[in-house]
Design a protein around this motif. Sequence first.
Motif, mmCIF file in Angstrom:
data_model
loop_
_atom_site.group_PDB
_atom_site.id
_atom_site.type_symbol
_atom_site.label_atom_id
_atom_site.label_comp_id
_atom_site.label_asym_id
_atom_site.label_seq_id
_atom_site.Cartn_x
_atom_site.Cartn_y
_atom_site.Cartn_z
ATOM 1 N N UNK A 168 -5.443 -105.790 75.241
ATOM 2 C CA UNK A 168 -4.887 -105.637 76.590
ATOM 3 C C UNK A 168 -4.380 -104.220 76.805
ATOM 4 N N UNK A 169 -3.677 -103.695 75.808
ATOM 5 C CA UNK A 169 -3.127 -102.346 75.939
ATOM 6 C C UNK A 169 -4.248 -101.312 76.010
ATOM 7 N N UNK A 170 -5.252 -101.460 75.167
ATOM 8 C CA UNK A 170 -6.347 -100.501 75.171
ATOM 9 C C UNK A 170 -7.156 -100.574 76.456
ATOM 10 N N UNK A 171 -7.364 -101.770 76.969
ATOM 11 C CA UNK A 171 -8.089 -101.912 78.235
ATOM 12 C C UNK A 171 -7.363 -101.187 79.364
ATOM 13 N N UNK A 172 -6.045 -101.189 79.329
ATOM 14 C CA UNK A 172 -5.277 -100.512 80.372
ATOM 15 C C UNK A 172 -5.559 -99.006 80.356
ATOM 16 N N UNK A 173 -5.681 -98.423 79.181
ATOM 17 C CA UNK A 173 -5.961 -96.989 79.093
ATOM 18 C C UNK A 173 -7.396 -96.668 79.483
ATOM 19 N N UNK A 174 -8.264 -97.658 79.448
ATOM 20 C CA UNK A 174 -9.665 -97.454 79.840
ATOM 21 C C UNK A 174 -9.873 -97.802 81.306
ATOM 22 N N UNK A 175 -8.774 -97.978 82.034
ATOM 23 C CA UNK A 175 -8.827 -98.324 83.467
ATOM 24 C C UNK A 175 -9.686 -99.560 83.721
ATOM 25 N N UNK A 176 -9.590 -100.524 82.813
ATOM 26 C CA UNK A 176 -10.309 -101.778 82.979
ATOM 27 C C UNK A 176 -11.781 -101.721 82.626
ATOM 28 N N UNK A 177 -12.261 -100.571 82.143
ATOM 29 C CA UNK A 177 -13.660 -100.443 81.754
ATOM 30 C C UNK A 177 -13.829 -101.049 80.368
ATOM 31 N N UNK A 178 -14.169 -102.330 80.325
ATOM 32 C CA UNK A 178 -14.249 -103.027 79.046
ATOM 33 C C UNK A 178 -15.382 -102.512 78.167
ATOM 34 N N UNK A 179 -16.381 -101.886 78.739
ATOM 35 C CA UNK A 179 -17.483 -101.348 77.939
ATOM 36 C C UNK A 179 -16.977 -100.284 76.971
ATOM 37 N N UNK A 180 -15.953 -99.564 77.378
ATOM 38 C CA UNK A 180 -15.392 -98.521 76.518
ATOM 39 C C UNK A 180 -14.838 -99.147 75.243
ATOM 40 N N UNK A 181 -14.017 -100.169 75.387
ATOM 41 C CA UNK A 181 -13.376 -100.749 74.208
ATOM 42 C C UNK A 181 -14.271 -101.726 73.475
ATOM 43 N N UNK A 182 -15.323 -102.189 74.143
ATOM 44 C CA UNK A 182 -16.287 -103.028 73.439
ATOM 45 C C UNK A 182 -16.963 -102.244 72.325
ATOM 46 N N UNK A 183 -16.934 -100.928 72.402
ATOM 47 C CA UNK A 183 -17.461 -100.129 71.301
ATOM 48 C C UNK A 183 -16.605 -100.317 70.049
ATOM 49 N N UNK A 184 -15.295 -100.491 70.235
ATOM 50 C CA UNK A 184 -14.367 -100.574 69.113
ATOM 51 C C UNK A 184 -13.985 -101.989 68.724
ATOM 52 N N UNK A 185 -13.901 -102.879 69.712
ATOM 53 C CA UNK A 185 -13.341 -104.202 69.473
ATOM 54 C C UNK A 185 -14.218 -105.275 70.076
#
Length: 101
Positions: free
Chosen positions: A29-46
Amino acid sequence: MKKILAATAMTMFFAAGAMAQTNANNTRTELDAFANGDTAVWDMMMDENGMDRDDADFQARWDGATPEQQAALKDACTAAQEAQAKFSDMVASRCKTATGN
């Protein structure tokens, strides 16, 4: 006394598992907030459960990401680092590598 100790141990075991999942969800949740809701960004990591991807999976996703997605990940990592966000050691390490900080 043995029953009390066994019950205490079981309680701690289940609490630790629940805490680990809660921390993973909070991290996502915290990381998604820094990605402005772009889940594709954090899907690379998590993954969808907020668990860190293994190194090979992360590398494959990074290599397959567009330059814009890689830049978005770097920007989100930079914002998270500046805010001193708390997340897993693996995500922190990958952010440091991605941003060079």
